[in-house]
Enzyme design. Structure first.
Site, PDB file in Angstrom:
ATOM      1  N   LYS A  29       0.837  -1.203   0.000  1.00 38.80           N
ATOM      2  CA  LYS A  29       0.000   0.000   0.000  1.00 38.80           C
ATOM      3  C   LYS A  29       0.870   1.250   0.000  1.00 38.80           C
ATOM      4  O   LYS A  29       1.918   1.278   0.672  1.00 38.80           O
ATOM      5  CB  LYS A  29      -0.935  -0.034   1.215  1.00 38.80           C
ATOM      6  N   SER A 104      -9.791   1.369   2.571  1.00 37.43           N
ATOM      7  CA  SER A 104      -8.958   2.195   1.715  1.00 37.43           C
ATOM      8  C   SER A 104      -7.830   1.415   1.038  1.00 37.43           C
ATOM      9  O   SER A 104      -7.131   1.978   0.200  1.00 37.43           O
ATOM     10  CB  SER A 104      -8.347   3.330   2.540  1.00 37.43           C
ATOM     11  N   SER A 128     -10.020  -1.045   6.851  1.00 33.83           N
ATOM     12  CA  SER A 128      -9.488  -0.815   5.506  1.00 33.83           C
ATOM     13  C   SER A 128      -8.716  -1.970   4.899  1.00 33.83           C
ATOM     14  O   SER A 128      -8.354  -1.910   3.727  1.00 33.83           O
ATOM     15  CB  SER A 128      -8.603   0.439   5.503  1.00 33.83           C
TER      16      SER A 128
END
Length: 424
Positions: A29, A104, A128
């Protein structure tokens, strides 16, 4: 398959050793620091920023022989439920490209689901990792707070967030957790507990004698297809020897409100450093410091980030701190107490990961309240700093549905074991 825009930066970083992840490709990420590779948090504010050091989890991936294949797309600074707030465009769900992958960590989950990486790292502040895992039909683990180092993670809400693995199977996710878990001298919040565990070995599917708590409050208002799919998965666990019992968590009714007050308050503090002077994009305007500061932050941040900074600043402001922030912390303690009481009687707690099916692109981006309420089942776990896993439970209307299994503090082996039984 169409390009799902899973990556912001595609760059290969080879592992340094022939370890347990040799030959494994990993998506990371884009809020996790990688030395020499751009790390943007999905924001214009950090576009072009190249960290001078690796996050601890990246160092551990390299030492384990993994190959990082790129920095995964994400909601800007981790703020979102759909991966539509990224400055670099939305990620699409590989299962249905007209739908969102969840957020996310949507880029991380989409990369795994699309076969663009074997496994991935996401971060979970209010769900997330688990949300995109559920929407994309893969496995995601939110570890106990303190099990995985946050050194090198660009902070959104320190007291809530953890780095967690995403993979196509429970065993693969657990094997990645084995590599990244453990104390770190760079992060004083990490603990020795859990460091000697073997999470991958726990994926043996043996739930005979396990007690699974089912929380009616976390099924209320959920999509009918989601409820039916999760209940069928629980029936399968019973058939394999587990016992299901009903447990009540009355505090979860207030978890979303408490979560957003605490998370936005921490965000307003953490993101204050990005002013174009100390860190981040500079608008280069003339004028006094306040005018330049305002113009820079107005240009650098997207609408959702600005909304959360304003909410957090308001909650912390003089005259309102006791009214909002202090009450949210009281609610957090209530949530923790409720979970402690429940785990006196059960081994794990089960619920739908997400109460809804994956949204269509653009369906909810202009309705932040709907997005916030979609986090109702995942945010309590972060408030209580507990571990949880989302495992595919089946499909409804042809779309993935995730089952969430929550464990007691440092109970990762138990949730891995239960989730592996769901897979079989």
């Amino acid at each position: 398959m169409a390009d799902v825009n899973a990556f912001i930066t595609e760059e290969s970083i080879e592992g340094t050793d022939d370890g347990p992840l040799a030959g494994t490709t990993v998506a990371v990420k884009d809020n996790i620091s990688t030395a020499g590779v751009e790390t943007t948090c999905g924001s214009r504010m950090l576009e072009g920023y190249v960290p001078p050091y690796d996050a601890t989890v990246v160092t551990r991936l390299a030492d384990a022989g993994a190959t990082i294949v790129g920095k995964a797309n994400m909601d800007e600074f981790g703020m979102g439920t759909t991966t539509e707030t990224s400055h670099f465009g939305p990620t699409r769900n590989p299962v249905d490209p007209d739908r969102v992958p969840g957020g996310s960590s949507g880029g991380s989950a989409a990369a795994v689901a699309a076969g663009e990486a074997d496994v991935a790292l996401g971060t979970d502040t209010g769900g997330s990792v688990r949300c995109p895992a559920a929407f994309c039909g893969v496995v995601g683990i939110k570890p106990t707070y303190g099990l995985v180092s946050r050194y090198g993670l660009i902070a959104y809400a320190n007291s809530l967030e953890q780095i967690g693995p995403i993979a196509g199977s429970v065993e693969e996710a657990a094997a990645l957790l084995d590599v990244i878990a453990g104390p770190d001298p760079h992060d004083a919040t990490t603990r020795e507990a859990g460091a000697d565990a073997n999470y991958a070995a726990a994926a043996d599917g043996d739930v005979d004698g396990m007690t699974v708590g089912v929380v009616p409050e976390l099924f209320e208002g959920a999509h009918e297809g989601v409820v039916e799919t999760v209940e069928a998965a629980l029936d399968d666990l019973e058939a394999k020897g587990a016992e299901t019992v009903e447990v009540s968590l009355p505090s979860v009714e207030h978890a979303v409100q408490a979560y957003y007050v605490i998370a936005t308050s921490e965000a307003s503090s953490n993101l204050a450093r990005f002013d174009g002077v100390r860190y981040g994009h500079s608008a280069g305007h003339d004028g006094n410091w306040n005018e330049t500061f305002a113009e820079t932050r107005s240009e650098g941040f997207g609408e959702e980030v600005k909304r959360r900074i304003l909410l957090g600043t308001y909650a912390l402001s003089a005259g309102y701190h006791e009214k909002y922030y202090a009450k949210a912390q009281d609610a957090r303690e209530w949530v923790r107490s409720d979970f402690d009481d429940a785990f006196a009687d059960v081994d794990v707690i089960a619920s739908p990961t997400m109460p809804v099916l994956p949204f269509e692109l653009g369906e909810g981006i202009d309705d932040p309240m709907t997005m916030y309420l979609a986090d109702a089942n995942t945010t309590p776990v972060n408030l209580a700093n507990l571990p949880a896993i989302s495992v595919p439970a089946g499909t409804a209307e042809g779309l993935p549905v995730g089952l969430q299994l929550i464990g007691p503090t440092f109970g990762e082996e138990t949730i891995v074991r239960a989730a592996s039984a769901v897979e079989e």
